[in-house]
Motif scaffolding. Structure first.
Motif, PDB file in Angstrom:
ATOM      1  N   THR A 189     -12.340   0.775  -5.231  1.00  6.58           N
ATOM      2  CA  THR A 189     -13.074   2.028  -5.472  1.00  6.58           C
ATOM      3  C   THR A 189     -13.635   2.608  -4.177  1.00  6.58           C
ATOM      4  OG1 THR A 189     -15.184   0.914  -5.836  1.00  6.58           O
ATOM      5  CG2 THR A 189     -13.757   1.231  -7.755  1.00  6.58           C
ATOM      6  N   ILE A 190     -13.585   1.826  -3.109  1.00  2.00           N
ATOM      7  CA  ILE A 190     -14.049   2.347  -1.820  1.00  2.00           C
ATOM      8  C   ILE A 190     -12.872   3.022  -1.131  1.00  2.00           C
ATOM      9  CG2 ILE A 190     -15.001   1.740   0.435  1.00  2.00           C
ATOM     10  CD1 ILE A 190     -16.343  -0.651  -0.980  1.00  2.00           C
ATOM     11  N   PRO A 191     -12.958   4.332  -0.951  1.00  2.00           N
ATOM     12  CA  PRO A 191     -11.796   5.028  -0.382  1.00  2.00           C
ATOM     13  C   PRO A 191     -11.548   4.628   1.062  1.00  2.00           C
ATOM     14  CG  PRO A 191     -13.636   6.539  -0.649  1.00  2.00           C
ATOM     15  CD  PRO A 191     -14.062   5.240  -1.239  1.00  2.00           C
ATOM     16  N   GLN A 192     -10.280   4.561   1.427  1.00  2.00           N
ATOM     17  CA  GLN A 192      -9.933   4.313   2.828  1.00  2.00           C
ATOM     18  C   GLN A 192     -10.079   5.615   3.605  1.00  2.00           C
ATOM     19  OE1 GLN A 192      -5.985   2.688   2.699  1.00  2.00           O
ATOM     20  NE2 GLN A 192      -6.714   0.607   2.355  1.00  2.00           N
ATOM     21  N   ASP A 202     -12.612  -4.035  -2.617  1.00  2.00           N
ATOM     22  CA  ASP A 202     -12.983  -3.100  -3.674  1.00  2.00           C
ATOM     23  C   ASP A 202     -12.130  -1.834  -3.565  1.00  2.00           C
ATOM     24  OD1 ASP A 202     -14.116  -1.455  -5.483  1.00  2.00           O
ATOM     25  OD2 ASP A 202     -16.188  -1.750  -4.802  1.00  2.00           O
ATOM     26  N   ILE A 227      -9.333   8.753   5.807  1.00  2.00           N
ATOM     27  CA  ILE A 227      -8.160   9.636   5.866  1.00  2.00           C
ATOM     28  C   ILE A 227      -8.199  10.381   7.191  1.00  2.00           C
ATOM     29  CG2 ILE A 227      -7.047  11.654   4.830  1.00  2.00           C
ATOM     30  CD1 ILE A 227      -8.256  10.754   2.149  1.00  2.00           C
ATOM     31  N   ARG A 243      -3.098   5.159   0.101  1.00  2.00           N
ATOM     32  CA  ARG A 243      -3.757   3.988   0.697  1.00  2.00           C
ATOM     33  C   ARG A 243      -2.742   3.090   1.382  1.00  2.00           C
ATOM     34  NH1 ARG A 243      -8.922   2.821  -1.678  1.00  2.00           N
ATOM     35  NH2 ARG A 243      -8.710   0.665  -1.043  1.00  2.00           N
TER      36      ARG A 243
END
Lengths: 321, 391
Positions: free
Chosen positions: A96-99, A94, A101, A83
């Motif tokens: 837990t929200i993936p960035q 948050d 990729i 990240r």
């Protein structure tokens, strides 16, 4: 443009590898990228030690007397390095929200090369590419045939040059290692910098003043606060363009190519490597000998190695170290 | 850009569940004695390995059809000692995870498999098949088709014979000591249901619960972002609430790196891999585990407990048995979770075999009412199947 620097061309090409279909290998199938890997695995590298010099096979690039280095690498995807770091105190988003990729659209074959290009022209690059295909298409075709539309587009040396040039990306950091002393690149002198800076500052300020005068907004010359304020404002406004002109001047100097280092073309480098490899055993051999014996032997040594004769005797292309 | 997987570089059993397409399986363990010959064997046998390339009738997969369905799906896996036996460089071996280096035997206590072993009875490791007493290096999984009489198609035996011949040619030892009719391999098959004169596999495990409901969906698995998103409903991860309140849109496929090495995972990291990167990229870790389900004891216990529960709560014994099983398993015999249909105050669920639809979108799983009844189910007490494991 750093693709050409120091009398060399530093080629970088990202060649897309085919992904639309797979290769039938007689009852079993592999992806094109796997085929590229297998072709690269059996492509001989240069002779990298005295022991390997007896091998019959050598890097195909040894057939070209201008190439210093060349490398072929498979790039599957861009490396994801985690990240984007942010402050846990300031950034309350948050986690837990993936960035997102990033991915490459397909795997790439990276083709890089460093070869002699004393004039630094695109014509030299094209000539080198055409020469490569003419001399080593048999060796390279098993690798490149799995690249995007290669078979359809490349039928000749000219096509190969067109194909690679279409995949070329600018080399931003060439590795220029042949200068063993500071190259003759005089720095910008301080008086020049000050002169250009102050000159452009005054000129720009004068232009501003002329524009204000033309618009009828200028305050007439005189000992008034309004006039002093106007001069100060002009000075501040003119500083921006003046600094920009200085910046462009320095960057333009930075973009100037390194001149070619003395004796840095491939034949000279091969000769240097040859001399190095001959001299070391000579030194070892002559340990403890008398002055006269050393004198005589060194004379004979110079006669044998012919220091000033670049073409012979010398080291073969494709032999390193 | 979305995740595009190199399907020809991925083994077929990672991206899809072979149990439904290939109801019969055979597992063979090999031992490598000479590294060079072992490597030659792998190079030769890799031609037979079933990859994740799509064939027709592969369900929801959106990828282009690039191969035909094999009569026998073949997969290969290596133990840590197997990689050593093949002569891989220490530089690579040293970077593998310690859990993989240890192997299952060293880690048996974590699974409880050593229970009773010290007491001198036949507990724990004593129950492992004798084949594990030797050094297993390579696992070959052969997945075959069944004829309508419930027997394996001849192709499975043909591939077994071909494997045995290849092992002999390259000097590999086929380890014996499996339980079953032939101790050179472990046979397994799905539960079968008799329909008139023919047998069909059913997706049920031996305690009577529907099986195969928890195969997770990960990014790139179905070859298309829309297909991935659709299949992720109920089988992916739940994201933060969306503004439109649509529950289905909260589901997202898991990160590819949870299942395939060399890809970013749910922690938003790319796990360290043993060098060179290509050796582990697109591979995964596989758990091969053989379970013995005590079906008789299970049923006897529930017959007894259900009678007590039925009497105490004034419900039919059949319902009581289902309620107790659901309480224990956390779900009904179908895929629905236990809390999805709480019993009425009297303790009787209104339709215990047809629970209400949940937000998990698992309606594609048939309710228990359409499943064959117990007398028609032919089963073996032992079932072995490869289980996908995360890295």
């Amino acid at each position: 443009m750093p693709t050409f620097d120091g009398g060399h061309c530093f080629l970088t090409a990202l060649v897309p590898i085919e992904t639309a279909d797979v290769v039938d290998r007689g009852g079993w199938k592999s992806s094109h990228v796997q085929m590229v890997r297998e072709a690269l695995a059996v492509l001989p590298t240069a002779h990298q030690s005295a022991v390997t010099e007896t091998l019959a096979c050598n890097s195909p690039f040894a057939k070209c007397t201008k190439t210093h280095f060349s490398r072929l690498v498979v790039l599957d995807d861009v490396i994801y390095n985690g990240r984007m770091p942010t402050s846990a105190l300031l950034d309350q988003s948050d986690r837990t929200i993936p960035q997102a990729i990033d991915h490459l659209p397909c795997p790439y074959l990276i083709f890089t090369a460093d070869f002699d290009a004393p004039e630094g022209t695109d014509a030299e690059l094209r000539a080198w590419l055409e020469n490569v295909w003419t001399k080593m298409s048999v060796d390279l075709e098993p690798v490149f045939r799995h690249c995007f539309e290669f078979g359809r587009k490349v039928q000749s040396a000219r096509d190969f040059a067109d194909y690679i040039l279409a995949c070329q990306v600018e080399t931003t950091m060439p590795f220029n290692d042949y200068w063993h002393e500071p190259p003759p690149l005089p720095s910008l002198s301080m008086p020049t910098l000050i002169g250009v800076g102050v000159g452009s500052w005054l000129v720009t300020g004068a232009v501003f003043y002329a524009v204000l005068s033309a618009l009828g907004w200028a305050v007439a010359f005189g000992l008034s606060w309004a006039f002093v304020g106007q001069v100060l404002l002009m000075a501040v406004l003119a500083a921006g363009p003046a600094l920009y002109i200085l910046y462009r001047l320095i960057m333009a100097r930075g973009l100037k190519r390194f001149p070619m280092a003395p004796n840095s073309d491939l034949p000279s480098v091969l000769k240097a490597l040859y001399l190095q490899r001959q001299l070391i055993p000579f030194v070892v051999r002559m340990q403890g000998e008398s002055d006269q014996a050393l004198y005589d032997a060194f004379g004979a040594f110079l006669g044998t190695v012919q220091v000033d004769n670049v073409s012979a005797p010398t080291q073969s292309p494709g032999v390193i170290g | 850009m979305t995740q595009d997987l190199d399907l020809a570089d991925i083994q077929g059993n990672i991206l899809q569940d072979f149990v439904s397409g290939y109801p019969v399986a055979r597992f063979v363990l090999l031992h490598v004695t000479e590294p060079e010959k072992g490597r030659a064997f792998v190079l030769e046998y890799r031609k037979k390995v079933t990859t994740a390339l799509r064939w027709a009738s592969s369900g929801a997969y959106a990828q282009k059809i690039q191969t035909t369905k094999p009569d026998v799906a073949i997969n290969i896996a290596f133990t840590y000692t197997g990689l050593q036996a093949l002569g891989l460089p220490t530089r690579m071996l040293a970077r593998l995870p310690p859990e993989f280096m240890d192997g299952m035997k060293m880690r048996a206590p974590i699974l409880g498999d050593d229970e009773g072993a010290n007491a001198g009875d036949d507990g724990g490791l004593m129950k492992w098949d004798p084949v594990w007493g030797e050094r297993a290096h390579i696992l070959i999984g052969l997945n075959g088709l069944l004829d309508d009489q419930g027997h394996a198609e001849p192709a499975l035996q043909r591939e077994t014979d071909a494997l045995l011949a290849l092992c002999q040619q390259y000097g590999l030892t086929v380890l014996s000591g499996h339980a079953g009719s032939d101790n050179r391999w472990q046979d397994a098959h799905a539960r079968l249901a008799k329909n008139k004169a023919t047998y069909k596999p059913v997706p049920m495990e031996h305690f009577g619960f529907i099986d195969g409901i928890s195969n997770p969906v990960f990014e790139g698995q179905f070859g298309d972002p829309h297909a991935d998103a659709a299949m992720a409903i109920g089988n992916g991860k739940v994201m933060a609430k969306t503004q439109d309140g649509d529950n289905d849109s909260r589901w997202a496929p898991l990160a590819t790196g949870e299942f395939l090495l060399g890809h970013p995972d749910e922690a938003q990291e790319t796990e360290d891999a043993a060098p060179p990167p290509a050796i582990m990229r697109n591979g995964t870790f596989l758990v091969y585990r053989k379970l013995h389900e005590n079906v008789g004891s299970f049923n006897a216990y529930f017959a007894k407990a259900a009678a007590i529960y039925a009497k105490a709560n004034n419900v039919p014994v059949e319902d009581a048995s289902r309620i107790l099983k659901a309480k224990m398993a956390g779900r009904w015999e179908t895929a629905y979770r236990w809390r999805s249909r709480p019993p009425s105050p009297s303790g009787t669920p209104s339709t215990p075999n047809m629970p209400a639809r949940t937000s998990t979108g698992l309606m594609s799983i048939s309710p228990i009412a359409t499943m064959p009844t117990a007398p028609n189910v032919r089963s073996r007490r032992i079932c072995a199947a490869p289980t996908r494991a995360t890295a």
